[in-house]
Scaffold this active site. Structure first.
Site, PDB file in Angstrom:
ATOM      1  N   HIS A 162     -65.545  22.648 -69.609  1.00 49.83           N
ATOM      2  CA  HIS A 162     -66.474  22.450 -70.714  1.00 49.83           C
ATOM      3  C   HIS A 162     -66.984  21.166 -70.931  1.00 49.83           C
ATOM      4  O   HIS A 162     -66.133  20.252 -71.155  1.00 49.83           O
ATOM      5  CB  HIS A 162     -66.090  23.468 -71.774  1.00 49.83           C
ATOM      6  CG  HIS A 162     -64.876  22.440 -72.643  1.00 49.83           C
ATOM      7  ND1 HIS A 162     -63.551  22.767 -72.299  1.00 49.83           N
ATOM      8  CD2 HIS A 162     -64.866  21.965 -73.587  1.00 49.83           C
ATOM      9  CE1 HIS A 162     -62.985  22.030 -72.962  1.00 49.83           C
ATOM     10  NE2 HIS A 162     -63.496  21.449 -73.816  1.00 49.83           N
ATOM     11  N   HIS A 183     -68.627  14.507 -72.868  1.00 48.74           N
ATOM     12  CA  HIS A 183     -67.881  14.318 -71.680  1.00 48.74           C
ATOM     13  C   HIS A 183     -67.389  15.612 -71.194  1.00 48.74           C
ATOM     14  O   HIS A 183     -67.418  16.744 -72.118  1.00 48.74           O
ATOM     15  CB  HIS A 183     -66.786  13.280 -71.828  1.00 48.74           C
ATOM     16  CG  HIS A 183     -65.869  13.979 -72.966  1.00 48.74           C
ATOM     17  ND1 HIS A 183     -65.910  13.851 -74.476  1.00 48.74           N
ATOM     18  CD2 HIS A 183     -64.626  14.695 -73.130  1.00 48.74           C
ATOM     19  CE1 HIS A 183     -65.078  14.539 -75.238  1.00 48.74           C
ATOM     20  NE2 HIS A 183     -64.099  14.891 -74.048  1.00 48.74           N
TER      21      HIS A 183
END
Length: 213
Positions: free
Chosen positions: A48, A145
């Site tokens: 994720h 990120h």
């Protein structure tokens, strides 16, 4: 009740969903010392990009799905998660022990919306607002990120080279020079509302999901 976060996952049918899951749960943990301490022991989590954290349960109360569905999420074609190389990175932060940077431009809208609704009590990203200020600071202090490993011990340069090679071998494009890599990111995805307040990652759980369409 524990605080929650909003995560953006690759579409379940996208090859990156399986590829990142394998890297996180199997490939990269296998590179750790066999007698790993708690500082480097593997932690398993869904692939994720965190949109925002620090969401109070008082916002969604006993119907998290209704709250998640009430947010006017952008369409799938407006969300473009694109990796930024030329290699994986590591910081002395537990959830950023090893990660791939994501370019801001393709996720700015959805991250701003998540922050506005989930933390700042706003329904839009208004100029000079808390959310607008957060979006300007976010790339510097945290930034979008995709994490690959959690832990308290950052990776040294030799380890980063090794991990980067494994990530690229799996087909993830970090450098334009590597013509064998095929995936530079994904479009759209699924937003998860996740309870992340527990100290034990195994206890983190998704309590609502919304697929972008």
């Amino acid at each position: 009740m524990p605080d929650s976060a909003l995560w953006l996952l690759p579409p379940p049918t996208h090859p990156l969903h399986a590829t990142l899951s394998t890297l996180i749960s199997s490939t990269l943990p296998s590179t750790e010392p066999s007698a790993a301490s708690d500082r480097v022991s593997p932690h398993f989590f869904a692939p994720h990009m965190t949109l925002t954290s620090g969401i109070s349960p008082s916002l969604y109360r006993d119907d998290p799905q209704a709250w998640l569905d009430s947010i006017p999420w952008p369409s799938a074609k407006q969300v473009r998660v694109r990796f930024e190389g030329p290699r994986v990175q590591s910081q002395d932060v537990f959830v950023r022990r090893c990660f791939i940077k994501v370019r801001l431009d393709g996720v700015r809208e959805i991250a701003g919306l998540a922050r506005a609704w989930g933390v700042n009590g706003q329904e839009d990203v208004v100029p000079e607002s808390k959310t607008d200020e957060w979006l300007r600071e976010w790339p510097r202090v945290y930034g979008p990120h995709v994490s690959l490993m959690y832990g308290d011990m950052p990776l040294d340069d030799d380890k980063l080279v090794e991990v980067t090679e494994l990530v690229e071998k799996a087909g993830i494009l970090l450098s334009e020079k590597n013509s064998k890599c095929v995936w530079s990111g994904w479009d759209g995805g699924v937003v998860w509302l996740v309870e992340t307040g527990s100290n034990h990652i195994r206890d983190w759980k998704s309590i609502a999901k919304r697929e972008l369409s």
